[in-house]
Design an enzyme around this catalytic site. Structure first.
Site, mmCIF file in Angstrom:
data_model
loop_
_atom_site.group_PDB
_atom_site.id
_atom_site.type_symbol
_atom_site.label_atom_id
_atom_site.label_comp_id
_atom_site.label_asym_id
_atom_site.label_seq_id
_atom_site.Cartn_x
_atom_site.Cartn_y
_atom_site.Cartn_z
ATOM 1 N N GLU A 1 0.901 -1.154 0.000
ATOM 2 C CA GLU A 1 0.000 0.000 0.000
ATOM 3 C C GLU A 1 0.935 1.197 0.000
ATOM 4 O O GLU A 1 1.334 1.682 1.061
ATOM 5 C CB GLU A 1 -0.897 -0.023 1.239
ATOM 6 C CG GLU A 1 -2.053 0.951 1.130
ATOM 7 C CD GLU A 1 -2.445 1.534 2.450
ATOM 8 O OE1 GLU A 1 -2.220 2.745 2.641
ATOM 9 O OE2 GLU A 1 -2.961 0.771 3.297
ATOM 10 N N CYS B 1 -1.542 9.127 3.170
ATOM 11 C CA CYS B 1 -1.254 8.588 1.839
ATOM 12 C C CYS B 1 -2.399 8.930 0.892
ATOM 13 O O CYS B 1 -2.260 8.861 -0.321
ATOM 14 C CB CYS B 1 -0.978 7.091 1.874
ATOM 15 S SG CYS B 1 -1.856 6.228 3.154
HETATM 16 N N1 LIG Z 1 -8.035 6.066 6.646
HETATM 17 C C1 LIG Z 1 -6.904 6.760 6.132
HETATM 18 C C2 LIG Z 1 -5.899 5.870 5.473
HETATM 19 C C3 LIG Z 1 -5.372 4.771 6.236
HETATM 20 C C4 LIG Z 1 -4.303 4.137 5.477
HETATM 21 O O1 LIG Z 1 -4.145 3.005 5.217
HETATM 22 C C5 LIG Z 1 -7.276 7.754 5.087
HETATM 23 O O2 LIG Z 1 -8.269 7.598 4.404
HETATM 24 O O3 LIG Z 1 -6.534 8.698 4.907
#
Ligand SMILES: N[C@@H](CCC=O)C(=O)O
Length: 553
Positions: free
Chosen positions: A299, A334
């Site tokens: 990821e 991210c």
């Molecule tokens: N829930 C977080 C991302 C988590 C990452 O894996 C978002 O949407 O920025």
């Protein structure tokens, strides 16, 4: 704040440490009341905290320690016991003790699926207690500064994720199917099978949400994980593992290592996990993919984009979502919005000035803007200056260092920044790489396009190399259809309220367009990342009466 008592803690606790106990009020076993060994408010240069490793069921220190500085004032406030290359043997042995068929599978120790349903129930309940959720929220803020609400969001998503896997939901993850065969006694059954020994490597920006969701997914499916979280924030997961132990997680089920990248590489090489999940930068992801000969799921980061379509509406709402997407957590998600395409119809609105006003509301005092942990101020400003050399580009707002702060210079500190670059310049070969370079901070590129230029926008998106989140802000179904049909991002939000960030536990979250792409959160993500398919073809007979050996074929 907390009521401190000294207790023995869980079996895995090897050193006598202060255990924080204030989480009563629920009719739970006594052991559920105590897990924390630190007080989030009190960690300081004067009272530094320590982070240990967990291997073969024991918390262990190391002669080697990495000192973490408080991102807000530079004080050395956490000592992480980092394992060096000479110390990896117990971790190698622990991981190697797990067979390829895992700790449990549908034919082995199925009661463990139920055990994990129970652990999830208790852990979800613990995280729902205001004192526990506040403890983790504050701890996250101390190491990965973000506003209280953003840090609490992580705790909340983690709690809801755990609630989703209570009761029988873990065993349902391992649901199999059967297809009738060609003759009596034959049936094929498809099973979800664990990989056995696995590794999980997670970044600094979501110290709780990413490691818990991936770790639990790995465990649910019957794997034995070694977990490595970025040392800057690993105190959060160290405390969470202690919470999970009090909720019944067997201490031997997870190893937890703090180390530098080189040592981790050696561990992966020697212990040879069957699968490694890496969340982090594309550069490290590509290196690991080679080192681990492809036995990896990723990821990685993305240069996430948002397109405002031709239908102009709800200007205030859309401006607010843009501000959240680009600048919440100081742009260190991210999923953060890095490139905003605005349809020319918006030029008559005050969208840009609204974006500017919202960005300028952000302040260090409440951490709505704060330290950038992987890019320095100078690097961000240099990048900005290079962008400003592109003809027609201009600074929309920001572009200056934060003032009156004590953020150490190893970290970045700039005002939320937006730079306009004309679309025709973005797509030029000589500019494209520079414009789409990801700056993991409060930094975005803004551009505009005409309806006749939509194909140029789509070409620009096609040329990107990572495809994580995207937003198509429009309620025009034909526009949505065209953009979605010609792009690939794994988590794409579509419609008036589309955003790029804030994926909760009920969305698949992960990149698309890459066979190594991992997901996080949902049952599908867990099954895809943490199990493989195994087919058992039963063929028990009977052999037909009068069967004779046929001629050879
Ligand atoms: N829930 C977080 C991302 C988590 C990452 O894996 C978002 O949407 O920025």
């Amino acid at each position: 704040m907390f009521n401190f008592v000294v207790t023995r803690g869980v079996r895995a606790s090897s050193s006598p440490r202060i255990i924080c106990s204030a989480f009563s009020s629920f009719n739970l076993p006594r052991s559920l009341h105590s897990f924390a060994t630190v007080d989030a408010e009190e960690i300081s240069g004067y009272k530094p905290s320590e982070v240990l490793n967990l291997v073969q069921g024991k918390w262990v220190g190391s002669s080697n320690s990495n000192t973490i500085v408080d991102p807000l004032n530079g004080e050395s406030f956490i000592k992480v016991a980092e394992v060096d290359e000479n110390g990896i043997q117990p971790f190698v042995e622990s991981l190697s003790s797990c067979p390829k068929h895992g700790v449990h599978n549908p034919f082995k120790a199925p009661e463990r699926y139920l055990m994990y349903g129970d652990i999830s129930t208790k852990a979800a309940h613990m995280l729902s207690l205001p004192k526990v959720s506040d403890f983790f929220t504050r701890l996250i803020q101390r190491v990965s500064p973000k506003s209280y609400q953003q840090a609490f969001g992580e705790v909340y998503v983690t709690q809801k994720f755990l609630e989703n896997f209570c009761g029988d939901q873990v065993r349902f993850l391992a649901r199999s199917f059967a297809v009738p065969g060609n003759h009596l006694g034959q049936q094929s059954h498809g099973f979800r099978w664990p990989y056995g020994p696995v590794a999980i490597i997670t970044p600094f920006n979501f110290p709780l949400e990413i490691p818990v969701l991936q770790l639990m997914g790995a465990l649910y499916m019957g794997n034995k994980p070694v977990l490595k979280v970025d040392s800057k924030v690993s105190i959060v997961m160290e405390q969470m593992l202690r919470l999970l132990h009090t909720c019944g997680l067997p201490v031997e089920d997870v190893d937890f290592i703090n180390s530098d990248g080189k040592t981790m590489n050696k561990l992966l090489h020697e212990a040879n996990p069957r699968m490694t999940l890496f969340t982090g930068s594309s550069r490290v992801a590509e290196k690991l993919a080679l080192d681990l000969k492809g036995k990896i799921k990723l990821e990685d980061a993305g240069f996430d984009w948002k397109i405002l379509g031709p239908d102009v509406q709800q200007e205030d709402y859309i401006a607010w979502v843009c501000d959240q997407d680009a600048y919440a957590c100081s742009g260190q998600k991210c999923s953060a919005q890095s490139l905003l395409f605005i349809h020319e119809n918006w030029s008559h609105t005050s969208l840009i000035s609204k974006l500017k006003d919202l960005a300028e509301r952000r302040k260090l005092e409440d951490l709505t803007v704060g330290p950038v942990l992987t890019v320095t101020t100078d690097t961000m400003l240099e990048h900005m200056n290079k962008l400003l050399e592109i003809p027609g580009s201009k600074l929309l707002f920001g572009g200056q260092p934060l003032k009156d702060h004590s953020i150490p210079s190893i970290y970045g500190a700039i005002k939320p920044t937006a730079i306009y670059v004309p679309l025709e310049e973005i797509v030029k070969d000589k500019n494209y790489e520079l414009v789409t370079k990801e700056i993991f901070g409060p930094f975005q590129i803004v551009t505009d396009y005409k309806s006749s230029q939509l194909s140029i926008v789509l070409d620009a998106l096609e040329r990107m190399h990572a495809h994580l989140t995207a937003a198509v802000v429009s309620n025009d179904p034909l526009f949505l259809q065209q953009v979605i049909g010609n792009t690939v991002n794994g988590t794409t939000y579509a419609g008036l309220r589309a955003r790029t960030t804030g994926a909760p536990q009920n969305h698949w979250f992960g990149p698309a367009g890459d066979p190594r792409g991992a997901g996080i959160g949902t049952p599908e993500a867990i099954k895809l990342v943490w199990s493989c398919h195994r087919e058992i073809i039963y063929d028990i007979g009977p052999v037909p009466k009068n069967w004779e050996i046929p001629p050879s074929t």
